[in-house]
Design a protein around this motif. Sequence first.
Motif, short mmCIF file in Angstrom:
data_model
loop_
_atom_site.label_atom_id
_atom_site.label_comp_id
_atom_site.label_asym_id
_atom_site.label_seq_id
_atom_site.Cartn_x
_atom_site.Cartn_y
_atom_site.Cartn_z
N VAL A 1 8.44 8.36 -1.67
CA VAL A 1 8.11 6.99 -1.30
C VAL A 1 9.41 6.28 -0.92
O VAL A 1 10.37 6.31 -1.69
N ARG A 2 9.42 5.68 0.25
CA ARG A 2 10.60 4.94 0.72
C ARG A 2 10.29 3.45 0.68
O ARG A 2 9.25 3.01 1.17
N ILE A 3 11.21 2.67 0.14
CA ILE A 3 11.07 1.22 0.05
C ILE A 3 12.30 0.60 0.69
O ILE A 3 13.42 0.81 0.23
N ASP A 4 12.08 -0.13 1.78
CA ASP A 4 13.16 -0.75 2.55
C ASP A 4 13.04 -2.27 2.51
O ASP A 4 11.98 -2.83 2.18
N PRO B 1 6.19 -2.09 18.37
CA PRO B 1 5.71 -2.36 17.01
C PRO B 1 4.19 -2.33 16.95
O PRO B 1 3.51 -2.77 17.89
N LEU B 2 3.67 -1.82 15.85
CA LEU B 2 2.23 -1.79 15.61
C LEU B 2 1.85 -2.91 14.64
O LEU B 2 2.67 -3.36 13.85
N PRO B 3 0.60 -3.34 14.70
CA PRO B 3 0.15 -4.36 13.74
C PRO B 3 0.30 -3.85 12.31
O PRO B 3 0.07 -2.67 12.03
N GLU B 4 0.68 -4.75 11.42
CA GLU B 4 0.89 -4.37 10.02
C GLU B 4 -0.16 -5.05 9.15
O GLU B 4 -0.54 -6.20 9.38
N THR B 5 -0.63 -4.31 8.15
CA THR B 5 -1.60 -4.86 7.21
C THR B 5 -0.88 -5.30 5.95
O THR B 5 0.22 -4.84 5.64
N GLU B 6 -1.50 -6.20 5.22
CA GLU B 6 -0.91 -6.66 3.96
C GLU B 6 -0.89 -5.51 2.95
O GLU B 6 -1.86 -4.75 2.85
N PRO B 7 0.18 -5.35 2.21
CA PRO B 7 0.23 -4.27 1.23
C PRO B 7 -0.69 -4.55 0.05
O PRO B 7 -0.99 -5.70 -0.26
N VAL B 8 -1.15 -3.50 -0.56
CA VAL B 8 -1.96 -3.62 -1.76
C VAL B 8 -1.11 -3.14 -2.94
O VAL B 8 -0.60 -2.02 -2.94
N LEU B 9 -0.95 -3.99 -3.91
CA LEU B 9 -0.19 -3.65 -5.12
C LEU B 9 -1.10 -3.90 -6.31
O LEU B 9 -1.57 -5.03 -6.53
N GLY C 1 -2.41 3.92 -13.69
CA GLY C 1 -2.44 4.08 -12.23
C GLY C 1 -1.78 2.93 -11.52
O GLY C 1 -1.88 1.77 -11.95
N ILE C 2 -1.09 3.24 -10.43
CA ILE C 2 -0.46 2.23 -9.58
C ILE C 2 -0.85 2.53 -8.14
O ILE C 2 -0.76 3.68 -7.69
N ARG C 3 -1.28 1.49 -7.43
CA ARG C 3 -1.44 1.61 -5.99
C ARG C 3 -0.34 0.80 -5.32
O ARG C 3 -0.17 -0.39 -5.60
N LEU C 4 0.39 1.44 -4.43
CA LEU C 4 1.42 0.79 -3.64
C LEU C 4 1.10 1.10 -2.17
O LEU C 4 1.53 2.13 -1.63
#
Length: 471
Positions: free
Chosen positions: A183-186, A300-308, A384-387
């Motif tokens: 998993v990469r986090i920038d 660039p492609l459309p981005e969706t909101e992340p789910v945490l 469990g974690i969803r990222l």
Amino acid sequence: MTGGLKAGVGRADITPPVGIAHVNWGARTHDRAEGIDLPLWLTVLLLAEGRERIAIVDVDLGVVPTEDCEEFRQIVAEEAKCAPADVRISYGHTHAGPSWEVGRFGAQEELPGMELVPAYRESVRAGLRAATQTAAAALRPARIAAGYGKSDVSVNRRLRTPEGRTVVGQNWDGYSDQTVTVVRIDDNEENPIASLVGFGTHPIILAHENRLISPDYPGVVKRTMEELVGGTCLFLQGCAGDQMPVEGLTADLGAPRRIGKRLGAEAARVCLGLRTRPTQRRFDRVVESGAPLGIWVNDPLPETEPVLRALSRKVALPVRNYGSSQALGAEAEKWAAASGSIDRSRATPQEIAEVNFRAKRAAMDAHWGELCSGRTQVEVELHGIRLGPVGLIGAPLEPFARLGAEVRQASPLPVTQLAGYTNGWEGYVATPEEFQSGGYEVEWATPYAPTAASTLVNAALAMLRDLAASG
């Protein structure tokens, strides 16, 4: 991904003092650590999105008991301003680390070096608090991406000897899961903040002959990733119950470096190929030069909101009849006394190793006997974690590798890791067929019945489905 996701990391050095108890191996002939191979780290990754805050903590220790993990989670929750259930404590499971708990599994209070353990425990708690404060102060907008790699540094560890005995050793013909989860986090400019590397194989490269404190190969993986990719790396030990490195059970300090660099290089290859800012390649134009040049651009492609999101559930695992807890306790007390009273100045190395391994094995039998007494099942926590597209499931267990592969292959999320060594330690979970072969993992290191494996897999998949639906 962009939007409201934020990430911050903090790290503390938790290297113990030379001379601390170093009694993780029953076959050892020493009691105190005589030096430091590599420093031990404690790393906190804090993730935030809206009101959600989740912390993942990577600790360079061997086994952290469940009750201590509960205390760790409370410390992190206080500093991160989240609930303890939103904190995951992951430990790398090095067998070359310091003794953590006095009086557990052969770590008798009378042994040399045990007097340093209480103060060391306090220093780790302080480091945990400081690292969490640093992570919280460092929160900034973040993007994520994830993928899989493959590394052949692991092999099955349930070796069948010519005499028919199952022992811990490289079984080149057995099942091995070589999947590396990355998993990469920038930040928003695609500068690395952190990375997660998930892989399942026992850190038993440095074994009973080693006298130095070391994180074993996971420490080298993190250092390699940080050198090649940047940012701060956390290692998540996977389903390592029946896995070990292709080099192992040695005192050769070069071996964990070789294994860790090979695994770290593969994780870095995957990580460097990930883009946290999604784009689509498009042919744009021809530029006339000495040769006509075809120019491609990345739109660039459309981005969706992340789910945490984090989930915590109790799962009831079936246990077996482990025998008389009273008789097993008496046997453990006998060998503990023998280990504590042996004259180490006069005994031979063979005599010391004999009493140490018997004390450790008897202590494990007594622990499981007490746990199983009068019970048909024991509850453990599944976390469990969803990222975004990533599902991270952890349990305070040592699952066999096939269980992790089964969960990954059936997961509704694109990238998934089932990991043990999470929020405590409650024993091995073996695949049913392995009980017929006997050996350490199913005879001395687990209270669970063969059906516990399917119970764990089904519970993990149910949690993944709920995490996937949260989007």
